[in-house]
Design a protein around this motif. Sequence first.
Motif, mmCIF file in Angstrom:
data_model
loop_
_atom_site.group_PDB
_atom_site.id
_atom_site.type_symbol
_atom_site.label_atom_id
_atom_site.label_comp_id
_atom_site.label_asym_id
_atom_site.label_seq_id
_atom_site.Cartn_x
_atom_site.Cartn_y
_atom_site.Cartn_z
ATOM 1 N N GLU A 72 -46.795 52.969 0.880
ATOM 2 C CA GLU A 72 -47.751 51.858 0.803
ATOM 3 C C GLU A 72 -48.275 51.672 -0.622
ATOM 4 N N THR A 73 -48.377 52.744 -1.373
ATOM 5 C CA THR A 73 -48.972 52.682 -2.715
ATOM 6 C C THR A 73 -47.923 52.713 -3.829
ATOM 7 N N LYS A 74 -46.635 52.690 -3.438
ATOM 8 C CA LYS A 74 -45.532 52.691 -4.417
ATOM 9 C C LYS A 74 -45.538 53.941 -5.288
ATOM 10 N N LEU A 75 -46.024 55.047 -4.741
ATOM 11 C CA LEU A 75 -46.010 56.315 -5.469
ATOM 12 C C LEU A 75 -44.766 57.104 -5.090
ATOM 13 N N HIS A 76 -44.250 57.865 -6.028
ATOM 14 C CA HIS A 76 -43.144 58.758 -5.718
ATOM 15 C C HIS A 76 -43.661 59.864 -4.802
ATOM 16 N N PHE A 77 -42.949 60.115 -3.698
ATOM 17 C CA PHE A 77 -43.372 61.133 -2.742
ATOM 18 C C PHE A 77 -42.691 62.454 -3.048
ATOM 19 N N GLU A 78 -43.497 63.462 -3.288
ATOM 20 C CA GLU A 78 -42.994 64.814 -3.557
ATOM 21 C C GLU A 78 -43.646 65.748 -2.552
ATOM 22 N N GLY A 84 -46.508 56.732 -10.620
ATOM 23 C CA GLY A 84 -47.351 57.845 -10.202
ATOM 24 C C GLY A 84 -46.661 58.702 -9.152
ATOM 25 N N THR A 85 -47.281 59.833 -8.843
ATOM 26 C CA THR A 85 -46.708 60.789 -7.884
ATOM 27 C C THR A 85 -47.739 61.153 -6.836
ATOM 28 N N LEU A 86 -47.344 61.045 -5.586
ATOM 29 C CA LEU A 86 -48.156 61.583 -4.502
ATOM 30 C C LEU A 86 -47.539 62.924 -4.128
ATOM 31 N N LEU A 87 -48.254 63.983 -4.409
ATOM 32 C CA LEU A 87 -47.773 65.334 -4.113
ATOM 33 C C LEU A 87 -48.368 65.795 -2.791
ATOM 34 N N PHE A 88 -47.506 65.967 -1.805
ATOM 35 C CA PHE A 88 -47.946 66.441 -0.492
ATOM 36 C C PHE A 88 -47.709 67.946 -0.419
ATOM 37 N N VAL A 89 -48.777 68.696 -0.199
ATOM 38 C CA VAL A 89 -48.696 70.159 -0.131
ATOM 39 C C VAL A 89 -49.023 70.588 1.289
ATOM 40 N N ASP A 90 -48.005 70.997 2.014
ATOM 41 C CA ASP A 90 -48.202 71.461 3.380
ATOM 42 C C ASP A 90 -48.752 72.884 3.371
ATOM 43 N N GLU A 91 -49.640 73.152 4.326
ATOM 44 C CA GLU A 91 -50.265 74.481 4.434
ATOM 45 C C GLU A 91 -50.939 74.875 3.126
ATOM 46 N N ASP A 124 -56.728 76.477 -8.126
ATOM 47 C CA ASP A 124 -57.335 76.000 -9.377
ATOM 48 C C ASP A 124 -56.304 75.310 -10.269
ATOM 49 N N GLY A 125 -55.027 75.679 -10.127
ATOM 50 C CA GLY A 125 -53.980 75.072 -10.935
ATOM 51 C C GLY A 125 -53.807 73.582 -10.691
ATOM 52 N N PHE A 126 -54.252 73.091 -9.547
ATOM 53 C CA PHE A 126 -54.137 71.665 -9.249
ATOM 54 C C PHE A 126 -55.189 70.830 -9.992
ATOM 55 N N LEU A 127 -56.296 71.446 -10.385
ATOM 56 C CA LEU A 127 -57.441 70.685 -10.894
ATOM 57 C C LEU A 127 -57.103 69.833 -12.118
ATOM 58 N N PRO A 128 -56.450 70.386 -13.167
ATOM 59 C CA PRO A 128 -56.178 69.560 -14.354
ATOM 60 C C PRO A 128 -55.307 68.335 -14.053
ATOM 61 N N VAL A 129 -54.269 68.518 -13.217
ATOM 62 C CA VAL A 129 -53.363 67.392 -12.954
ATOM 63 C C VAL A 129 -53.975 66.390 -11.984
ATOM 64 N N MET A 130 -54.944 66.810 -11.210
ATOM 65 C CA MET A 130 -55.691 65.858 -10.381
ATOM 66 C C MET A 130 -56.628 65.034 -11.256
ATOM 67 N N GLU A 131 -57.294 65.723 -12.200
ATOM 68 C CA GLU A 131 -58.302 65.054 -13.020
ATOM 69 C C GLU A 131 -57.685 64.066 -14.010
ATOM 70 N N ASP A 132 -56.493 64.386 -14.557
ATOM 71 C CA ASP A 132 -55.913 63.462 -15.544
ATOM 72 C C ASP A 132 -54.998 62.414 -14.909
ATOM 73 N N GLY A 133 -54.907 62.414 -13.583
ATOM 74 C CA GLY A 133 -54.141 61.381 -12.908
ATOM 75 C C GLY A 133 -52.651 61.636 -12.835
ATOM 76 N N THR A 134 -52.201 62.830 -13.202
ATOM 77 C CA THR A 134 -50.772 63.131 -13.124
ATOM 78 C C THR A 134 -50.280 63.053 -11.683
ATOM 79 N N ILE A 135 -51.097 63.526 -10.750
ATOM 80 C CA ILE A 135 -50.730 63.467 -9.329
ATOM 81 C C ILE A 135 -51.903 62.960 -8.503
ATOM 82 N N VAL A 136 -51.571 62.382 -7.370
ATOM 83 C CA VAL A 136 -52.529 62.194 -6.285
ATOM 84 C C VAL A 136 -52.192 63.281 -5.274
ATOM 85 N N LEU A 137 -53.088 64.211 -5.099
ATOM 86 C CA LEU A 137 -52.835 65.339 -4.210
ATOM 87 C C LEU A 137 -53.191 64.976 -2.776
ATOM 88 N N VAL A 138 -52.277 65.252 -1.861
ATOM 89 C CA VAL A 138 -52.574 65.187 -0.434
ATOM 90 C C VAL A 138 -52.218 66.554 0.139
#
Length: 436
Positions: free
Chosen positions: A75-81, A109-116, A126-140
């Motif tokens: 829906e958002t035209k993001l690459h799904f990883e 952009g990238t939508l990073l889906f992290v199961d479990e 904590d490693g996700f924080l920098p890439v969430m803050e600078d917009g590298t990924i949208v974390l789900v």
Amino acid sequence: MADLFSSAGLDRAAVRPLADRLRPVRLADVVGQDHLVGPDGTITRMLRSGSLGSLIFWGPPGTGKTTVARLLAGETKLHFEQISAIFSGVADLKKVFEAARGRRLAGQGTLLFVDEIHRFNRAQQDGFLPVMEDGTIVLVGATTENPSFELNAALLSRAHVLVFKAHDEAAIGRLLERAETELGRPLPLDTEARGVLIRMADGDGRAAITLAEDVARAAGPGEVFDAATLQAVVQRRAPIYDKGQDGHYNLISALHKSVRGSDPDAALYYLARMVDAGEDPLFIARRVVRMAVEDIGLADPQALVVANAAKDAYDFLGSPEGELAIAQAVVYVATAPKSNAVYTAWKAARRAAEEGGSLVPPKHILNAPTKLMGREGYGAGYQYDHDQPDAFSGQDYFPEKLGRRSFYEPVERGFERDIRKRLDWWEKLRRERRGG
């Protein structure tokens, strides 16, 4: 080269599991999560506003968390990883982040889906924080565990938690109808068996479809299963219950509150749920002992005796015979008069002891084993209660600097009603013997 599926006389689509074939292709097709993807759902509103931040999907298995994440990317035209915290480590995360940075430079952009996601440790989270803050990924991130307990506060503060609900019977029913449409025939179940299959799914949509596929595969031409045959064919699916996680704590909490609320029927139901799920009966027995002292106390002193006897009986008999003793104790404590007066008094006394420090008891109740201590006034003026009228001296036993306190206030229920009368009588004598 001939197609292997055709050579074997197989339909390529038919070898795909039915659950995969029924996977929704639009958010509007997702069943059972209208509060999220319905016309006024949270996700629908986010998409409508054009603003999608990082998300945490919290809910039981088979409720559509992975599917919704994949559809969101579309829906958002993001690459799904997609990665799983069970099989991924720091090196894998670095590769994913680097690839996402490359796509970002190329304008995607990238939508990073992290199961479990709760399986990652604190440092990894904590490693996700920098890439969430600078917009590298949208974390789900998806989790079956309570995010409040399992995820870092820093990560939670940067993500919106969305709760996925277990499918109710109506939602499971709609999934079965879709399965029948895909199979091209009704499920070979009578009305009762269909209801049993829905309950077997236990709120898990994927499990419901898998069960439907098993039933369709097992039925012979013209055969229709009743409830008993259904259970023999598919066996019984184990309840969703992890003894170390939320299911464990939710059910013991439900049992405890049912006892506290004097509802023996609900208490027996939750006891049966826990035993059925494989909970250690001795763990339950220990909790029943706690209920006897926390919620009944001296309103019925026999409750503690019964609870301890049930624990000993289970130790002696084992399963399944000993489970009946625990059930008997549960009914006893649920139907006993309730009082938390001792529980409340103990907490108040502990608080007073902690706040008061090392206060010395009054000298008249201290022993004087030496002459020096006698000269210092130890034991002076002590009145032996058995020598007093009514075997009650009315002396003060609190430290002088603390003053007299009242912690225990028995309720007007059960045996504590009699204790209340005694305390009132002793207080009356205490006032009289102190001159009013």
